[in-house]
Design a protein around this motif. Structure first.
Motif, short mmCIF file in Angstrom:
data_model
loop_
_atom_site.label_atom_id
_atom_site.label_comp_id
_atom_site.label_asym_id
_atom_site.label_seq_id
_atom_site.Cartn_x
_atom_site.Cartn_y
_atom_site.Cartn_z
N LEU A 134 10.48 -22.43 3.57
CA LEU A 134 11.63 -21.90 2.82
C LEU A 134 12.92 -21.96 3.64
O LEU A 134 13.84 -21.18 3.44
N GLY A 135 12.99 -22.94 4.54
CA GLY A 135 14.12 -22.99 5.47
C GLY A 135 15.46 -23.36 4.85
O GLY A 135 16.50 -23.24 5.50
N HIS A 136 15.45 -23.83 3.63
CA HIS A 136 16.72 -24.13 2.95
C HIS A 136 16.61 -23.68 1.49
O HIS A 136 15.59 -23.08 1.12
N ASP A 137 17.64 -23.93 0.71
CA ASP A 137 17.73 -23.39 -0.65
C ASP A 137 16.43 -23.55 -1.43
O ASP A 137 15.85 -24.64 -1.47
N PHE A 138 16.00 -22.49 -2.09
CA PHE A 138 14.73 -22.53 -2.81
C PHE A 138 14.83 -21.76 -4.12
O PHE A 138 15.77 -21.00 -4.34
N CYS A 139 13.85 -21.99 -4.97
CA CYS A 139 13.75 -21.19 -6.19
C CYS A 139 12.30 -20.83 -6.45
O CYS A 139 11.38 -21.39 -5.85
N THR A 140 12.14 -19.85 -7.32
CA THR A 140 10.81 -19.44 -7.77
C THR A 140 10.77 -19.61 -9.28
O THR A 140 11.74 -19.34 -9.98
N CYS A 159 15.76 -28.35 -13.74
CA CYS A 159 16.93 -28.01 -12.92
C CYS A 159 16.54 -27.91 -11.44
O CYS A 159 17.32 -28.32 -10.56
N ALA A 160 15.35 -27.39 -11.16
CA ALA A 160 14.89 -27.33 -9.78
C ALA A 160 14.72 -28.73 -9.20
O ALA A 160 15.04 -28.98 -8.03
N ALA A 162 16.39 -31.47 -10.29
CA ALA A 162 17.73 -32.06 -10.15
C ALA A 162 18.47 -31.50 -8.94
O ALA A 162 19.23 -32.20 -8.27
N GLY A 163 18.24 -30.21 -8.64
CA GLY A 163 18.94 -29.56 -7.53
C GLY A 163 18.22 -29.72 -6.20
O GLY A 163 18.72 -29.28 -5.17
N ASP A 164 17.05 -30.36 -6.22
CA ASP A 164 16.26 -30.56 -5.00
C ASP A 164 15.99 -29.24 -4.27
O ASP A 164 16.10 -29.16 -3.05
N PHE A 165 15.66 -28.21 -5.04
CA PHE A 165 15.27 -26.93 -4.44
C PHE A 165 13.81 -27.00 -3.97
O PHE A 165 12.97 -27.62 -4.62
N ASN A 234 11.27 -29.59 -0.56
CA ASN A 234 12.34 -30.42 -1.14
C ASN A 234 12.22 -31.85 -0.57
O ASN A 234 11.27 -32.17 0.14
N THR A 250 11.36 -27.04 6.21
CA THR A 250 12.47 -27.63 5.47
C THR A 250 13.71 -27.52 6.34
O THR A 250 14.16 -26.41 6.64
#
Lengths: 259, 259
Positions: A134-140, A159-160, A162-165, A234, A250
């Protein structure tokens, strides 16, 4: 003051239970929870009145916790993980909201002093077990379509992608439902490499913990159950092997500075 | 065995420091951190060798932690929050990765036994302080463009808007940088109501904590500093007021069952 603690106990290992949550349990006489979560707590629950309603009884569990507290009993509504993340806390506030709107018949709930205590969530247990996924932008994203329309879930996966989360899937499968995870995999594959590393973490931090690191193209719902956390890196996440140790991380963008 | 603990101490309140992290600190003689984080820990650090490098010295901090551990000294690399979330853990693994590729000259790092211990992150401290803001799918985005190109950050905010994720902004501003937050607000306003509730949480769980609940249309970088967490609800998040208490929650979809 009528007190209701709403607390998360972390992923399972009692060494990840915060002192704040432990003290709230100690201060309570009534524990409301899905029974398995209380079993994980062991001796801490000795002598408490257990109200362990089964899975699927979430609304009744939230009502019962508010009712017990409103009766003046020191009460803790308990879940594993973080009770604010895909767990019971939001339902208590939804009930309060309904009462404030006159849609419930329990004005006594409004006198309850509520305190929410966060806990370590499964995604954190998983990411730390393998390094720093989880070292960079993430989502759940929860893959359960019991309460959320599939179209909404699908849109979020798109969207996740496309945003490379980094994406952590909660409720990846259930006994009756398993096709969503493979669809989610296929959507993510439109936005990141087939070799993107994926963490399959089962029973994280518990004695029966098992951890697998696979590639996104090999992710399959048949290898996942209700006790499993699935976190997908990602496009820059890395799988490294050092002797008999392997790690996922990440990167945050230090590469230029390090070169 | 040469041991390096990489651990997060939670948002500040020591009652949210896990026993696992506290024991790792106790077992270490060397603590590597940004000094403020160690100050927050108080007596726990007494008698330890403190290596407190300033902000901006992240790479040297990670190298130093690996070097000390490789020398056989029991070492803990410490951050507040969760060290795996926008913090130091990923950088240690990036350095290991470089060594494995022959890009560093520190083969001794590969003999270090690393254990990562997660902590309660700021978004969790914020969400629980106001109720259950993270009650449904959410994402985290760092607004710092020091290491990540603004185009990448912007794309992620656009995807968060399109997916209607609850969004927690880490590093919302810095001393030299504040325009990103208002741009992020404007992007999110394309996908959710102007009245969407926003949590502005400063120094969460610390004695000087302050919490404000505002509407998205009123979010302004001038009200935010480096100690502030900004979490924006999704289009369904609710702000409720019960006497002198107010709460934010994001519903999970029980409304139909409750009606």
């Amino acid at each position: 003051m009528k007190k209701l603690f709403i607390l998360g106990t972390g992923p399972g290992d009692l060494q990840l239970l915060t002192p704040k949550a432990e003290q709230a349990i100690a201060a309570s006489t009534e524990l409301v929870a899905y029974g398995l979560y209380l079993d994980l707590l062991g001796d801490i629950c000795t002598g408490k009145n257990r109200h362990d309603l089964p899975l699927g009884e979430e609304i009744n569990r939230a009502r019962l916790a508010l009712d017990l507290a409103a009766q003046g009993k020191d009460t803790a509504l308990v879940s594993s993980g973080d009770i604010g993340i895909y767990a019971m806390a939001t339902l208590v506030f939804e009930l309060l909201d309904r009462q404030l709107q006159g849609l419930e018949k329990s004005p006594q709930w409004l006198d309850v002093d509520i305190q929410v205590i966060p806990g370590i969530s499964a995604m954190q247990a998983g990411a730390s077990a393998v390094g720093a996924l989880l070292g960079h932008d993430f989502c759940t994203i929860s893959l359960s379509d019991l309460l959320t329309p599939w179209e909404t879930i699908k849109k979020r996966i798109e969207c996740a992608a496309a945003g490379d989360f980094v994406v952590s899937f909660y409720n990846p499968v259930s006994k009756k439902r398993d096709w969503q995870l493979n669809t989610a995999r296929d959507i993510l594959l439109t936005g990141r490499p087939a070799t993107t590393p994926v963490l399959i973490g089962r029973q994280l931090t518990r004695p029966e913990q098992s951890i697998k690191i696979i590639q996104l193209q090999d992710l399959d719902a048949k290898d996942v159950d209700m006790f499993t956390m699935v976190s997908v890196g990602n496009s820059e996440s890395r799988h490294i092997v050092n002797g008999d140790k392997q790690w996922l991380y990440t990167p945050r963008g230090y590469a230029k500075k390090l070169a």
